[in-house]
Design an enzyme around this catalytic site. Structure first.
Site, short mmCIF file in Angstrom:
data_model
loop_
_atom_site.label_atom_id
_atom_site.label_comp_id
_atom_site.label_asym_id
_atom_site.label_seq_id
_atom_site.Cartn_x
_atom_site.Cartn_y
_atom_site.Cartn_z
CD GLU A 186 16.23 11.71 -1.28
OE1 GLU A 186 17.37 11.52 -0.91
OE2 GLU A 186 14.99 11.16 -0.69
CE LYS A 204 5.60 7.26 -5.30
NZ LYS A 204 5.76 8.75 -4.94
N GLY A 219 14.09 19.30 3.46
CA GLY A 219 13.96 17.71 3.67
C GLY A 219 12.95 17.16 2.47
CD GLU A 266 -2.81 1.13 0.07
OE1 GLU A 266 -3.72 0.33 -0.10
OE2 GLU A 266 -2.84 1.93 -0.72
#
Ligand code: NAP
Length: 437
Positions: free
Chosen positions: A192, A207, A189, A131
């Site tokens: 990256e 995805k 943050g 999930e």
């Protein structure tokens, strides 16, 4: 009460440590909900000395995640290492082969090896839950896999990368450049140190490949996805989009068309009034269109320790609640052998409206030449205007075109023609317009 479910967690970073914390903090609640205890009995990471900020109790430490995957001391192997090869792949494979259930948040791994891993899970009669791999905390996998029986999906699309949505949201709200927003995202943050994977669309593509398989019952084909990132979106595009009643979002879109299934990731103009245009910042959203249900939009936190842990813990709880003999939904909605080969629609045949921004020499005949190239390629224009979006000077002007529905091939040919005509002073910008309610 049934025996405790023994969980082994591989990877104790942002997500892994959060999962361990939630399992500890919510132990009593989970026991009530699952009818048995859920205990972390083993853990693995690279550095055994690092403080993870969570009490790991009596969990046994493994230096090697593959050894943990194979130990008889766990029932569920939770992979939170990341990466499509190396320890994540070898340990998940080993766990399934050893007959352990697997929970993972790893979209890169599933995009590459998902079907083979699903075959192994089926053969061994164990669950492979994922999930958290798509849109973090949003329960989109469960929705598509278990709650939409009988529906035929026509299109699934979404904002699947929080970093890109954060950057585009700030560019629009504050008039900042792409580079400034990216720097801020890194400082906070959200991005990256090497942001390529996010901003060039790879993460969204991974995805999307999983959503495509669930939507259309096809084998995962992440390498076929047409991909453009957001790094060349400028303030000129954002401003022109706003004036035309659009907002720019990086979307992953999978759509059934007459020539096959389209899978594409690119900056997209969506109507400002549409629901997906209201999804701001790091939030994710997935829209699913079906013949029975119509359009469903799920939105929520797509990343971060807690949101991702919520999805991982939900997957673990499903395993804790499962009882021998109960038939579970197949990993990608259909038994792996029934996932059809994927028929790819070529990007050239994509049909839709287009936004085209041209920076042209300010001289007589340019408008007429542009309009002729459009007409020669059967492109009908909704509008063609001179616009103050760009850095206009006495020598150059910005021309914005919005087309009615046409094809990618026609637009590419027309824009190539305009480029050859030598009217442009800068690279042309082409952004696809996506229909959204
Ligand atoms: N972060 C999110 O918001 C988010 C959201 C959705 C999905 N995900 C997915 O969740 C997974 C984990 O992401 P993350 O952000 O938690 O990553 P992370 O903070 O970088 O943590 C990775 C963990 O893996 C461990 N590790 C690396 N190599 C290993 C090895 N050879 N053996 C054992 N452990 C090893 C590291 O150990 P050390 O700590 O000792 O170095 C670290 O604890 C990825 O697949 C990611 O795509 C993340």
């Amino acid at each position: 009460m049934a025996e405790a479910l023994r969980v082994g967690i591989a990877g104790l970073g942002t997500v892994g440590a959060s999962v361990a914390r939630v399992l500890r903090d919510k132990a009593a609640e989970l026991t009530r909900q699952c009818g048995r205890e859920v205990v972390v009995s083993a853990v693995s990471a690279r550095d055994p000395k690092r403080d993870r900020g969570v009490d790991l109790g009596a969990a046994k430490w493994f230096d090697d995640p593959v050894a943990m995957a194979q130990t008889a001391e766990i029932d569920v192997f939770v992979e939170l290492i990341g990466g499509d090869e190396g320890p994540s792949h070898s340990s998940v494979k080993a766990a399934l082969e050893a007959g352990r259930h697997v929970v993972t948040a790893n979209k890169a791994l599933l995009a590459k090896h998902g079907v083979a891993l699903a075959e192994t899970a089926e053969k061994k009669g164990v669950l492979l839950n994922y999930e958290a791999a798509v849109a973090g905390g949003i329960p989109v996998i469960k929705t598509m896999r278990e709650a939409m029986a009988g529906n035929s999906v026509t299109r699934v699309f979404g904002i699947l990368n929080g970093t890109c949505n954060y950057i585009l949201t700030r560019m629009e709200a504050e008039g900042l450049s792409f580079d400034d927003c990216l720097k801020d995202a890194q400082r906070l943050g959200y991005a990256e140190a090497d942001p390529t994977f996010d901003i060039e669309g790879h993460d969204t593509a991974h995805k999307l490949s999983i959503l495509t398989s669930l939507a259309f019952g096809t084998r995962i084909a992440a390498n076929d996805i047409y991909m453009e990132g957001i790094s060349n979106i400028s303030q000129a595009d954002i401003r022109a989009a706003g004036d035309l009643g659009y907002r720019i979002k990086l979307l992953g879109v999978a759509q059934r068309t007459e020539s096959g299934i389209e899978q594409r990731v690119h900056p997209t103009m969506v109507p400002t009034a549409s629901v997906i245009a209201q999804v701001h910042g790091v939030t994710n959203a997935v829209a699913i269109e079906t013949d029975i249900l119509g359009e469903l939009l799920l939105s929520g936190p797509g990343a971060g320790g807690n949101a991702t842990a919520s999805a991982v813990v939900g997957d673990i709880a499903d395993i804790a609640k499962s009882r021998p003999g109960f038939q579970h939904a197949p990993v990608f909605g259909l038994p792996a052998k029934e996932l059809r080969p994927y028929k790819k629609a070529q990007m050239r045949s994509h049909a839709g409206g287009y936004f085209i921004r041209l920076t042209v020499h300010d001289r007589i005949g340019v408008f007429a030449a542009i309009a002729k190239r459009m007409a020669d390629n059967d492109i009908s224009l909704e509008s063609i205007v001179q616009h103050a979006a760009g850095p206009d000077t006495a020598l150059q002007k910005t021309v914005i075109l919005v087309t009615h529905e046409t094809t990618e091939a026609a637009v590419r040919k027309a824009v190539d023609g305009i480029t050859k005509d030598d009217h442009l002073t800068d690279k042309p910008q082409v952004i696809r317009i996506e229909r959204a309610e």
